[in-house]
Design a protein around this motif. Sequence first.
Motif, PDB file in Angstrom:
ATOM      1  N   LEU A  12       0.829  -1.208   0.000  1.00 36.18           N
ATOM      2  CA  LEU A  12       0.000   0.000   0.000  1.00 36.18           C
ATOM      3  C   LEU A  12       0.863   1.257   0.000  1.00 36.18           C
ATOM      4  O   LEU A  12       0.553   2.230  -0.697  1.00 36.18           O
ATOM      5  CB  LEU A  12      -0.939  -0.004   1.208  1.00 36.18           C
ATOM      6  N   HIS A  13       1.939   1.240   0.770  1.00 34.58           N
ATOM      7  CA  HIS A  13       2.863   2.376   0.768  1.00 34.58           C
ATOM      8  C   HIS A  13       3.431   2.613  -0.629  1.00 34.58           C
ATOM      9  O   HIS A  13       3.544   3.758  -1.078  1.00 34.58           O
ATOM     10  CB  HIS A  13       4.008   2.138   1.756  1.00 34.58           C
ATOM     11  N   ASN A  14       3.798   1.540  -1.321  1.00 30.80           N
ATOM     12  CA  ASN A  14       4.386   1.676  -2.653  1.00 30.80           C
ATOM     13  C   ASN A  14       3.384   2.223  -3.666  1.00 30.80           C
ATOM     14  O   ASN A  14       3.747   2.987  -4.559  1.00 30.80           O
ATOM     15  CB  ASN A  14       4.924   0.321  -3.124  1.00 30.80           C
ATOM     16  N   THR A  15       2.135   1.814  -3.540  1.00 28.46           N
ATOM     17  CA  THR A  15       1.113   2.256  -4.488  1.00 28.46           C
ATOM     18  C   THR A  15       0.614   3.657  -4.182  1.00 28.46           C
ATOM     19  O   THR A  15       0.314   4.428  -5.096  1.00 28.46           O
ATOM     20  CB  THR A  15      -0.079   1.275  -4.481  1.00 28.46           C
ATOM     21  N   PHE A  16       0.546   3.999  -2.894  1.00 25.56           N
ATOM     22  CA  PHE A  16      -0.048   5.269  -2.471  1.00 25.56           C
ATOM     23  C   PHE A  16       0.978   6.149  -1.757  1.00 25.56           C
ATOM     24  O   PHE A  16       0.699   6.725  -0.701  1.00 25.56           O
ATOM     25  CB  PHE A  16      -1.250   5.001  -1.556  1.00 25.56           C
ATOM     26  N   GLY A  17       2.149   6.273  -2.377  1.00 26.42           N
ATOM     27  CA  GLY A  17       3.215   7.065  -1.764  1.00 26.42           C
ATOM     28  C   GLY A  17       2.845   8.525  -1.568  1.00 26.42           C
ATOM     29  O   GLY A  17       3.170   9.136  -0.542  1.00 26.42           O
ATOM     30  N   ARG A  18       2.159   9.113  -2.533  1.00 27.39           N
ATOM     31  CA  ARG A  18       1.765  10.517  -2.410  1.00 27.39           C
ATOM     32  C   ARG A  18       0.705  10.697  -1.334  1.00 27.39           C
ATOM     33  O   ARG A  18       0.729  11.677  -0.581  1.00 27.39           O
ATOM     34  CB  ARG A  18       1.271  11.045  -3.764  1.00 27.39           C
ATOM     35  N   THR A  19      -0.246   9.775  -1.257  1.00 29.51           N
ATOM     36  CA  THR A  19      -1.259   9.850  -0.214  1.00 29.51           C
ATOM     37  C   THR A  19      -0.606   9.738   1.155  1.00 29.51           C
ATOM     38  O   THR A  19      -0.994  10.443   2.103  1.00 29.51           O
ATOM     39  CB  THR A  19      -2.301   8.733  -0.392  1.00 29.51           C
ATOM     40  N   CYS A  20       0.384   8.875   1.274  1.00 29.09           N
ATOM     41  CA  CYS A  20       1.117   8.731   2.522  1.00 29.09           C
ATOM     42  C   CYS A  20       1.810  10.035   2.899  1.00 29.09           C
ATOM     43  O   CYS A  20       1.752  10.475   4.057  1.00 29.09           O
ATOM     44  CB  CYS A  20       2.141   7.598   2.397  1.00 29.09           C
ATOM     45  N   ARG A  21       2.437  10.680   1.940  1.00 30.78           N
ATOM     46  CA  ARG A  21       3.115  11.942   2.231  1.00 30.78           C
ATOM     47  C   ARG A  21       2.119  13.038   2.592  1.00 30.78           C
ATOM     48  O   ARG A  21       2.438  13.950   3.359  1.00 30.78           O
ATOM     49  CB  ARG A  21       3.971  12.349   1.035  1.00 30.78           C
ATOM     50  N   LEU A  22       0.921  12.963   2.039  1.00 33.01           N
ATOM     51  CA  LEU A  22      -0.097  13.975   2.331  1.00 33.01           C
ATOM     52  C   LEU A  22      -0.578  13.880   3.779  1.00 33.01           C
ATOM     53  O   LEU A  22      -0.722  14.906   4.456  1.00 33.01           O
ATOM     54  CB  LEU A  22      -1.281  13.816   1.377  1.00 33.01           C
ATOM     55  N   GLN A  28       1.837  17.346  -7.838  1.00 33.27           N
ATOM     56  CA  GLN A  28       3.183  17.923  -7.857  1.00 33.27           C
ATOM     57  C   GLN A  28       3.712  18.149  -6.444  1.00 33.27           C
ATOM     58  O   GLN A  28       4.876  17.897  -6.154  1.00 33.27           O
ATOM     59  CB  GLN A  28       3.165  19.225  -8.649  1.00 33.27           C
ATOM     60  N   GLN A  29       2.850  18.637  -5.555  1.00 33.33           N
ATOM     61  CA  GLN A  29       3.271  18.940  -4.187  1.00 33.33           C
ATOM     62  C   GLN A  29       3.673  17.700  -3.403  1.00 33.33           C
ATOM     63  O   GLN A  29       4.534  17.778  -2.518  1.00 33.33           O
ATOM     64  CB  GLN A  29       2.147  19.670  -3.438  1.00 33.33           C
ATOM     65  N   THR A  30       3.065  16.574  -3.702  1.00 28.48           N
ATOM     66  CA  THR A  30       3.337  15.353  -2.940  1.00 28.48           C
ATOM     67  C   THR A  30       4.338  14.434  -3.640  1.00 28.48           C
ATOM     68  O   THR A  30       4.475  13.265  -3.279  1.00 28.48           O
ATOM     69  CB  THR A  30       2.021  14.578  -2.701  1.00 28.48           C
ATOM     70  N   ALA A  31       5.034  14.967  -4.625  1.00 25.50           N
ATOM     71  CA  ALA A  31       6.009  14.158  -5.369  1.00 25.50           C
ATOM     72  C   ALA A  31       7.238  13.838  -4.531  1.00 25.50           C
ATOM     73  O   ALA A  31       7.941  12.862  -4.784  1.00 25.50           O
ATOM     74  CB  ALA A  31       6.429  14.878  -6.650  1.00 25.50           C
ATOM     75  N   THR A  32       7.531  14.666  -3.519  1.00 29.36           N
ATOM     76  CA  THR A  32       8.694  14.461  -2.664  1.00 29.36           C
ATOM     77  C   THR A  32       8.239  14.365  -1.214  1.00 29.36           C
ATOM     78  O   THR A  32       7.067  14.547  -0.888  1.00 29.36           O
ATOM     79  CB  THR A  32       9.693  15.624  -2.802  1.00 29.36           C
ATOM     80  N   ALA A  33       9.193  14.093  -0.339  1.00 31.04           N
ATOM     81  CA  ALA A  33       8.880  13.917   1.078  1.00 31.04           C
ATOM     82  C   ALA A  33       8.625  15.240   1.792  1.00 31.04           C
ATOM     83  O   ALA A  33       8.279  15.244   2.966  1.00 31.04           O
ATOM     84  CB  ALA A  33      10.013  13.164   1.765  1.00 31.04           C
ATOM     85  N   GLN A  34       8.803  16.345   1.106  1.00 31.08           N
ATOM     86  CA  GLN A  34       8.557  17.637   1.735  1.00 31.08           C
ATOM     87  C   GLN A  34       7.078  17.797   2.056  1.00 31.08           C
ATOM     88  O   GLN A  34       6.214  17.248   1.394  1.00 31.08           O
ATOM     89  CB  GLN A  34       9.007  18.775   0.814  1.00 31.08           C
ATOM     90  N   ALA A  35       6.784  18.558   3.106  1.00 28.17           N
ATOM     91  CA  ALA A  35       5.399  18.783   3.510  1.00 28.17           C
ATOM     92  C   ALA A  35       4.639  19.483   2.391  1.00 28.17           C
ATOM     93  O   ALA A  35       5.141  20.419   1.773  1.00 28.17           O
ATOM     94  CB  ALA A  35       5.351  19.629   4.781  1.00 28.17           C
TER      95      ALA A  35
END
Length: 256
Positions: free
Chosen positions: A49-59, A168-175
């Motif tokens: 789930l983390h691999n598929t929803f990486g952006r959701t996780c960062r959000l 675009q905002q959730t492409a990286t680990a930044q908030a």
Amino acid sequence: MTSLATMQNQMIASLVGEDAIVSGYWSKQQQAGLAVYRNNYRTATIEALHNTFGRTCRLVGEATFTRAAIHHLVQHPPHSWSLDHVGQDFCSTCAALFQNDPEVSELAWLEWAMHCAFTAPDVDAMQVTAFAEATASFESDAWYELRLRFTPELTARVVTHDLIALWQQTATAQAALPVGKLSASHSAIVWREGELPVFRLLDNYEAGALQAMMGGASYGDACEIVLAACPADEAAAAAGTMLSRWLTDGLVVSIG
């Protein structure tokens, strides 16, 4: 004697819930091994789930996402042979858990749609020139009855937030920055260009026309949807632009 199906169901239940009753035929050593296997199973499915929803996780944050993932896996235990399918309906889980933050489920839907688009069957899109040749002799009745086949991974849904900015905002680990809400709801469509899943936002009437034709409606039916949403003197041009865009984007596979 316990049937094989019963034992298999008990095994699955014990992986999902620690309080599930395991077969009385299991030794203490086997039950201890089950605890190890249960941990490996849960770790693998949560990681999927983390691999598929990486952006959701960062959000939402790592800890919050993990709790949501566990909740999803308890409510919707995997039923497929492939970990690729673990994320099915996760956006519905997010919709229930983040009712005050609908952008979470919208982003989860988008990530799942992109994931599915990536693994969809390969097809060749109909070229604009081929479409022009096939319809060169069409009269008005033929245009009205025109039906199209679309690329199989194509999907759409109504969204209320700017998914382009959020993606675009959730492409990286930044908030992520504050999530922008659209002034009016739009629709997002997802498909694949070559090997790359892509998406764009479009007006709801165009998405409605597209979904109608995906369901077997004619181009004339789609034009009626456009006419209901656009001024009468602009509807014909809007319908033509819409069809041209579908062809240019590679959404159309063939006529009929």
